[in-house]
Design a protein around this motif. Structure first.
Motif, PDB file in Angstrom:
ATOM      1  N   ARG A 133      -0.508  -2.475  -4.422  1.00 47.39           N
ATOM      2  CA  ARG A 133      -0.976  -0.905  -4.613  1.00 47.39           C
ATOM      3  C   ARG A 133      -1.483  -0.549  -3.305  1.00 47.39           C
ATOM      4  O   ARG A 133      -1.715  -0.982  -2.537  1.00 47.39           O
ATOM      5  N   ALA A 134      -0.762   1.001  -3.251  1.00 47.69           N
ATOM      6  CA  ALA A 134      -1.013   1.731  -2.198  1.00 47.69           C
ATOM      7  C   ALA A 134      -2.751   1.726  -1.879  1.00 47.69           C
ATOM      8  O   ALA A 134      -3.275   2.024  -2.941  1.00 47.69           O
ATOM      9  N   GLY A 135      -3.003   1.565  -0.578  1.00 43.74           N
ATOM     10  CA  GLY A 135      -4.561   1.836  -0.293  1.00 43.74           C
ATOM     11  C   GLY A 135      -4.622   3.175   0.455  1.00 43.74           C
ATOM     12  O   GLY A 135      -4.185   4.242  -0.228  1.00 43.74           O
ATOM     13  N   ASP A 136      -5.185   3.222   1.397  1.00 47.15           N
ATOM     14  CA  ASP A 136      -5.306   4.416   1.850  1.00 47.15           C
ATOM     15  C   ASP A 136      -4.079   4.720   2.642  1.00 47.15           C
ATOM     16  O   ASP A 136      -3.357   4.257   3.518  1.00 47.15           O
ATOM     17  N   LEU A 137      -3.847   6.116   2.344  1.00 50.36           N
ATOM     18  CA  LEU A 137      -2.511   6.739   2.708  1.00 50.36           C
ATOM     19  C   LEU A 137      -2.304   7.228   4.130  1.00 50.36           C
ATOM     20  O   LEU A 137      -1.332   7.123   4.856  1.00 50.36           O
ATOM     21  N   VAL A 138      -3.600   7.607   4.799  1.00 48.83           N
ATOM     22  CA  VAL A 138      -3.457   7.813   6.174  1.00 48.83           C
ATOM     23  C   VAL A 138      -3.025   6.906   7.047  1.00 48.83           C
ATOM     24  O   VAL A 138      -2.111   6.976   7.938  1.00 48.83           O
ATOM     25  N   PRO A 139      -3.616   5.524   7.182  1.00 44.62           N
ATOM     26  CA  PRO A 139      -2.805   4.616   7.861  1.00 44.62           C
ATOM     27  C   PRO A 139      -1.571   4.252   7.641  1.00 44.62           C
ATOM     28  O   PRO A 139      -0.479   4.114   8.423  1.00 44.62           O
ATOM     29  N   LEU A 140      -1.279   4.366   6.292  1.00 42.86           N
ATOM     30  CA  LEU A 140       0.254   4.320   5.762  1.00 42.86           C
ATOM     31  C   LEU A 140       1.003   5.409   6.568  1.00 42.86           C
ATOM     32  O   LEU A 140       2.341   4.961   6.942  1.00 42.86           O
TER      33      LEU A 140
END
Length: 393
Positions: free
Chosen positions: A360-367
């Motif tokens: 599941r995707a976590g924090d979108l900013v680092p991604l």
């Protein structure tokens, strides 16, 4: 009283302060027992009235209308004392302290400054000020019985309140951070300027007592201090109110900017069942834009989930670690590589290729920031090139 400064400045500032006070009346009606709000409204009302009443034209008009020579003096002085007391009262109730200590200090402040107001009124009626003075009242009547006591009462009352408020602001500013600290650090010198204003006028009054003439201090030196004190005071109270909002807006705008690479990559991904609405950025609050942007990105990632290959993620994760990345950074890099490969697979083979992924995707900013990683691009090329070659075959 005031010297011959432009009336327009007095009236403009006074009107603005009274309008702000009027805007707070509905809240005051709902929260009648809120001492902090009551003190704030009293401060705004007293400050607005003081600016209007202290204008030279207002002083003359008040004397002419009532037919009482120099009646404007006690009116301005009592308003000044009310403003000083309200300023100190606001700081007392604003600053965190035990409730009983706050109530005790509040009662003392209200009692002391109410007595000061009554003293000014009584001393004026006991004294005699037959010659109208618009700009040099303090110095002209410095030796007149009862009137001199009235002048000293108002100057000392204001000076004590401003010194106490400045001290409280400075001490409190050492205990807090952010916009509140900045506001307190601005208020402290603003109050000190008013203390200087009172001290300089007291020097001119004392000079008259000793037979000297320092009237220029009243007429020329103190008037220029009013503008910076008022400006700093307004800024000092405004910064803690608008500072957090500005900081939050800045953080939101920064996140929107940081999510731009991921948004450009995934904005065209079909998301069946998800509702997307176009929000014009010039009409939509930044927080709403950020929420909508994150929702759309999560929907896109969810749509790509059947095409996500955990083997790709594991390979990217190990490559990032071997490249010297920290664990959190390597994890974001691995997620980004897997999503890019899934995106290419979704374009070439719309039918799902894998079972539902537990990822599941976590924090979108680092991604989003990881999309620019060389490791991501390298792994994407390694997995996408064979697919393109197979498609051409």
């Amino acid at each position: 009283m005031t010297s011959g400064t432009s009336n327009l400045g007095f009236y403009a500032c006074g009107t603005i302060l009274l309008l702000v006070c009027a805007a707070k009346i509905p809240a005051l009606v709902r929260r009648r027992r809120d001492m902090l709000l009551r003190a704030a409204c009293l401060l705004l009302f007293a400050a607005g009235c003081l600016m209007i009443l202290a204008a030279p034209d207002s002083i003359v008009a008040l004397n002419r209308t009532t037919g009482i020579t120099n009646i404007a003096a006690p009116v301005v002085y009592t308003t000044t004392i009310a403003f000083s007391g309200a300023s100190l009262l606001l700081i007392i109730n604003w600053r965190p302290a035990p409730p009983e200590q706050t109530r005790r200090a509040t009662r003392l402040c209200v009692t002391a400054y109410s007595l000061a107001v009554l003293a000014v009124i009584a001393l004026f009626w006991l004294g005699n000020a037959p010659v109208e003075e618009v700009t040099l009242f303090d110095a002209y009547y410095a030796n007149t019985p009862y009137i001199r006591e009235m002048i000293v009462t108002y100057l000392v009352s204001q000076g004590v309140a401003m010194m106490a408020a400045s001290t409280l602001c400075w001490r409190w500013s050492k205990e807090v951070h952010g916009s509140l600290r900045a506001g307190l650090r601005i208020l402290a010198p603003a109050y000190l300027i008013i203390v200087c204003y009172d001290a300089i006028r007291l020097i001119a009054v004392t000079a008259r007592w000793t037979g000297h003439n320092l009237d220029f201090l009243v007429d020329e030196v103190t008037p220029p201090l009013a503008a910076p004190a008022s400006m700093l005071g307004a800024i000092g109270f405004a910064v803690p109110l608008v500072g957090p909002r500005i900081a939050e807006t800045a953080r939101t705008m920064r996140q929107l900017h940081q999510l731009t690479p991921l948004w450009r990559t995934l904005r065209d991904v079909p998301t069946p069942g998800a509702i997307r609405s176009s929000l014009p950025w010039w009409q939509t609050p930044p927080a709403v834009l950020l929420t909508a942007r994150k929702t759309a990105l999560y929907d896109a990632i969810r749509a790509l989930s059947p095409h996500c290959d955990l083997a790709v993620r594991e390979s990217a994760y190990r490559a990032a670690l071997s490249d010297g990345a920290e664990e959190a950074s390597a994890s974001a890099t691995a997620d980004a590589a897997m999503i890019l490969v899934a995106l290419e697979r979704q374009r070439t083979k719309p039918a799902p290729q894998y079972e539902a992924s537990p990822w599941r995707a976590g924090d979108l900013v680092p991604l989003s920031q990881a999309l620019t990683s060389p490791v991501v691009r390298t792994l994407q090329e390694q997995h996408v090139r064979p697919q393109k070659a197979a498609r051409h075959d």
